[in-house]
Design a protein around this motif. Structure first.
Motif, PDB file in Angstrom:
ATOM      1  N   PHE A   1      -0.423  11.775  -8.380  1.00 37.01           N
ATOM      2  CA  PHE A   1      -0.977  10.943  -9.446  1.00 37.01           C
ATOM      3  C   PHE A   1      -1.881  11.782 -10.334  1.00 37.01           C
ATOM      4  N   PHE A   2      -2.226  11.233 -11.475  1.00 38.67           N
ATOM      5  CA  PHE A   2      -2.946  11.984 -12.495  1.00 38.67           C
ATOM      6  C   PHE A   2      -4.301  11.337 -12.740  1.00 38.67           C
ATOM      7  N   GLY A   3      -5.299  12.161 -12.946  1.00 38.36           N
ATOM      8  CA  GLY A   3      -6.629  11.600 -13.163  1.00 38.36           C
ATOM      9  C   GLY A   3      -7.615  12.682 -13.541  1.00 38.36           C
ATOM     10  N   PHE A   4      -8.890  12.315 -13.595  1.00 37.45           N
ATOM     11  CA  PHE A   4      -9.952  13.257 -13.935  1.00 37.45           C
ATOM     12  C   PHE A   4     -11.283  12.691 -13.469  1.00 37.45           C
ATOM     13  N   THR A   5     -12.243  13.560 -13.266  1.00 35.89           N
ATOM     14  CA  THR A   5     -13.488  13.093 -12.659  1.00 35.89           C
ATOM     15  C   THR A   5     -14.397  12.363 -13.650  1.00 35.89           C
ATOM     16  N   HIS A   6     -14.176  12.544 -14.953  1.00 40.74           N
ATOM     17  CA  HIS A   6     -14.985  11.805 -15.939  1.00 40.74           C
ATOM     18  C   HIS A   6     -14.475  10.387 -16.142  1.00 40.74           C
ATOM     19  N   CYS A   7     -13.728   9.892 -15.200  1.00 44.98           N
ATOM     20  CA  CYS A   7     -13.132   8.562 -15.278  1.00 44.98           C
ATOM     21  C   CYS A   7     -13.870   7.703 -14.254  1.00 44.98           C
ATOM     22  N   PRO A   8     -14.644   6.709 -14.698  1.00 44.28           N
ATOM     23  CA  PRO A   8     -15.498   5.987 -13.758  1.00 44.28           C
ATOM     24  C   PRO A   8     -14.811   4.846 -13.017  1.00 44.28           C
ATOM     25  N   ASP A   9     -13.607   4.490 -13.429  1.00 46.55           N
ATOM     26  CA  ASP A   9     -13.051   3.232 -12.934  1.00 46.55           C
ATOM     27  C   ASP A   9     -11.695   3.411 -12.243  1.00 46.55           C
ATOM     28  N   VAL A  10     -10.658   3.675 -13.032  1.00 49.03           N
ATOM     29  CA  VAL A  10      -9.298   3.675 -12.482  1.00 49.03           C
ATOM     30  C   VAL A  10      -9.087   4.804 -11.470  1.00 49.03           C
ATOM     31  N   CYS A  11      -9.582   6.015 -11.795  1.00 49.48           N
ATOM     32  CA  CYS A  11      -9.296   7.166 -10.927  1.00 49.48           C
ATOM     33  C   CYS A  11      -9.991   7.071  -9.566  1.00 49.48           C
ATOM     34  N   PRO A  12     -11.306   6.776  -9.520  1.00 50.54           N
ATOM     35  CA  PRO A  12     -11.905   6.619  -8.189  1.00 50.54           C
ATOM     36  C   PRO A  12     -11.319   5.436  -7.410  1.00 50.54           C
ATOM     37  N   THR A  13     -10.873   4.405  -8.137  1.00 43.23           N
ATOM     38  CA  THR A  13     -10.240   3.268  -7.460  1.00 43.23           C
ATOM     39  C   THR A  13      -8.956   3.727  -6.787  1.00 43.23           C
ATOM     40  N   THR A  14      -8.132   4.479  -7.523  1.00 43.15           N
ATOM     41  CA  THR A  14      -6.878   4.980  -6.949  1.00 43.15           C
ATOM     42  C   THR A  14      -7.165   5.858  -5.736  1.00 43.15           C
ATOM     43  N   LEU A  15      -8.142   6.757  -5.861  1.00 42.83           N
ATOM     44  CA  LEU A  15      -8.481   7.640  -4.739  1.00 42.83           C
ATOM     45  C   LEU A  15      -8.965   6.846  -3.527  1.00 42.83           C
ATOM     46  N   ALA A  16      -9.794   5.827  -3.770  1.00 42.64           N
ATOM     47  CA  ALA A  16     -10.310   5.025  -2.664  1.00 42.64           C
ATOM     48  C   ALA A  16      -9.184   4.226  -2.012  1.00 42.64           C
ATOM     49  N   GLU A  17      -8.273   3.696  -2.846  1.00 37.67           N
ATOM     50  CA  GLU A  17      -7.173   2.906  -2.279  1.00 37.67           C
ATOM     51  C   GLU A  17      -6.191   3.782  -1.511  1.00 37.67           C
ATOM     52  N   LEU A  18      -5.950   4.993  -2.020  1.00 40.73           N
ATOM     53  CA  LEU A  18      -5.059   5.894  -1.284  1.00 40.73           C
ATOM     54  C   LEU A  18      -5.688   6.316   0.037  1.00 40.73           C
ATOM     55  N   THR A  19      -6.994   6.524   0.028  1.00 42.05           N
ATOM     56  CA  THR A  19      -7.714   6.860   1.258  1.00 42.05           C
ATOM     57  C   THR A  19      -7.510   5.755   2.293  1.00 42.05           C
ATOM     58  N   ASP A  20      -7.645   4.531   1.829  1.00 43.90           N
ATOM     59  CA  ASP A  20      -7.472   3.362   2.669  1.00 43.90           C
ATOM     60  C   ASP A  20      -6.028   3.267   3.188  1.00 43.90           C
ATOM     61  N   LEU A  21      -5.054   3.461   2.293  1.00 47.42           N
ATOM     62  CA  LEU A  21      -3.640   3.374   2.683  1.00 47.42           C
ATOM     63  C   LEU A  21      -3.285   4.462   3.697  1.00 47.42           C
ATOM     64  N   LEU A  22      -3.783   5.675   3.485  1.00 45.73           N
ATOM     65  CA  LEU A  22      -3.472   6.776   4.401  1.00 45.73           C
ATOM     66  C   LEU A  22      -4.035   6.477   5.782  1.00 45.73           C
ATOM     67  N   SER A  23      -5.220   5.874   5.819  1.00 47.67           N
ATOM     68  CA  SER A  23      -5.786   5.575   7.134  1.00 47.67           C
ATOM     69  C   SER A  23      -5.013   4.448   7.810  1.00 47.67           C
ATOM     70  N   GLU A  24      -4.534   3.483   7.029  1.00 43.92           N
ATOM     71  CA  GLU A  24      -3.738   2.384   7.622  1.00 43.92           C
ATOM     72  C   GLU A  24      -2.365   2.853   8.101  1.00 43.92           C
ATOM     73  N   LEU A  25      -1.832   3.867   7.428  1.00 43.94           N
ATOM     74  CA  LEU A  25      -0.522   4.385   7.818  1.00 43.94           C
ATOM     75  C   LEU A  25      -0.560   5.060   9.188  1.00 43.94           C
ATOM     76  N   GLY A  26      -1.740   5.535   9.563  1.00 43.31           N
ATOM     77  CA  GLY A  26      -1.890   6.207  10.852  1.00 43.31           C
ATOM     78  C   GLY A  26      -1.241   7.578  10.833  1.00 43.31           C
ATOM     79  N   PRO A  27      -0.656   7.980  11.988  1.00 47.17           N
ATOM     80  CA  PRO A  27      -0.111   9.342  12.101  1.00 47.17           C
ATOM     81  C   PRO A  27       0.993   9.623  11.070  1.00 47.17           C
ATOM     82  N   GLU A  28       1.702   8.583  10.629  1.00 44.70           N
ATOM     83  CA  GLU A  28       2.736   8.737   9.603  1.00 44.70           C
ATOM     84  C   GLU A  28       2.195   9.454   8.360  1.00 44.70           C
ATOM     85  N   ALA A  29       0.921   9.213   8.088  1.00 49.78           N
ATOM     86  CA  ALA A  29       0.310   9.753   6.866  1.00 49.78           C
ATOM     87  C   ALA A  29       0.273  11.275   6.873  1.00 49.78           C
ATOM     88  N   ASP A  30       0.316  11.867   8.095  1.00 44.39           N
ATOM     89  CA  ASP A  30       0.285  13.329   8.169  1.00 44.39           C
ATOM     90  C   ASP A  30       1.530  13.968   7.565  1.00 44.39           C
TER      91      ASP A  30
END
Lengths: 163, 213
Positions: free
Chosen positions: B81-110
């Motif tokens: 995905f594409f983003g930048f750190t000067h983005c206060p809303d959409v980009c950190p949201t995507t990163l936080a949601e992907l973090t959450d999804l990867l943890s829910e996926l469990g070992p599959e995420a590796d």
């Protein structure tokens, strides 16, 4: 009877918890419901803040600017995804709040962007900001730092506890 | 005779107007595509489409300085995905949601490699990206390059990134939203829409990891 007492106690606790979480402010005909900001990653050059503003008066108003000790400048932006492209635009001429309208600044839509925050925002922290409106004037509010998705339901802010 | 001449003249007039109209349309299209305002970061807007191979060459480096090219897409499935750190809303949201999804996926995420490609390489230094990412799943990497390398990478993914000036000399970057799901052969399987319910997203990610393992 005992169950009832426990139930009432639980209810009271829940209400108390809700009132600690939500906070709102009044200025002129405007209600500002639960200003909050998301936690920022380390070294983040910007921070996003949100609030819902209701105009209970008969005349339109406008959020003209935001000042905060957190950052050198702050702007209201509208972000959207149109045709698969994420866009973000500053609101020229301020944020209009029509009579009877509630304008919600929330993730995926409008937000206040605090540029170059002086410190990292961690969950549970607070910072103050002055929001200046065209008619209602200036009001100092506290933003609480919390994870998105944890904001209290919109009604919770209106259950009779002032800022 | 005079009437005939008038008719001929009129015909000529119409065809001249038509030609002028066509020229104006062509110019307009060229202007929209290449004209001022699109700036140096502009690319002709394409869209990532399913089945598309990501094979055009690009060369970026991750937040630890490790190189990453189109060849590194082969052999395991990727989320890009594409983003930048000067983005206060959409980009950190995507990163936080992907973090959450990867943890829910469990070992599959590796099995998945998750990449944020910075669309703002001038401000997103390697050091800034390294610090920024510590707030998210450690399996998420950030890639950056020079502005030219960034444009080449965006082209490879049929993605888009463009600077939009702000008052006071600042700027924002508009960019392709959504998360690209790329299989282990480097083919785009589809987009992960962050507005879908979590279960739908998890199902898509499981399909991505099992289809390619």
């Amino acid at each position: 009877m005992r169950h009832l007492t426990v139930g009432i106690a639980a209810l009271a606790l829940m209400t108390l918890a809700a009132s600690v979480q939500a906070h709102d402010y009044k200025v002129g005909a405007l209600n500002l419901d639960h200003p909050w900001a998301r936690p920022t990653p380390p070294a983040a050059p910007v921070a996003g803040g949100y609030v819902a503003i209701t105009n209970t008066g008969g005349a339109p108003d406008r959020l003209l600017h935001v000042e905060s000790d957190l950052s050198t400048s702050a702007q209201v932006h509208d972000s959207s995804v149109v045709d698969g492209i994420a866009r973000m635009r500053p609101l020229d001429g301020g944020l209009a709040i029509e009579p009877g309208q509630t304008v919600r600044l929330e993730p995926g839509g409008m937000h206040i962007m605090f540029m170059k925050p002086a410190r990292r925002l961690v969950e549970g922290a607070r910072f103050s900001a002055v929001l200046t409106f065209e008619n209602a004037g200036a009001v100092t509010v506290e933003f609480t730092v919390q994870k998105p998705g944890n904001e209290p339901p919109p009604e919770a802010g209106h259950q009779g506890h002032g800022g | 005779m005079a009437a005939e001449a008038m008719r001929a003249l009129r015909k000529l007039q119409i065809s001249l107007w038509a030609a002028a109209g066509l020229a104006a349309i062509a110019f307009g299209a060229a202007y929209v595509t290449y004209g001022p305002g699109t700036g140096r970061m502009a690319v002709v807007q394409e869209r990532p489409s399913a089945g598309m191979p990501i094979s055009r060459p690009f060369a970026l480096t991750d937040q630890r300085g490790q190189p990453f090219t189109e060849r590194d897409l082969l052999g395991r499935p990727h989320l890009v995905f594409f983003g930048f750190t000067h983005c206060p809303d959409v980009c950190p949201t995507t990163l936080a949601e992907l973090t959450d999804l990867l943890s829910e996926l469990g070992p599959e995420a590796d099995k998945l490699s998750t990449l944020l490609i910075s669309v703002d390489p001038e401000r997103d230094t390697q050091e800034l990206l390294a610090q920024y990412l510590t707030a998210f799943d450690p399996r998420i990497r950030a890639l950056r390059g020079t502005p030219e390398q960034t444009q080449a990478a965006l082209k490879a993914f049929a993605a888009f990134g463009r600077k939009v000036p702000l008052e006071g000399g600042d700027y924002m970057v508009e960019h392709t939203a959504g998360v690209l799901m790329i299989d282990d052969k480097g083919k785009l399987m589809g987009l992960l829409d962050m507005h879908e319910p979590k279960e739908a997203k998890l199902a898509k990610l499981r399909r991505l990891t099992t289809a390619t393992s």
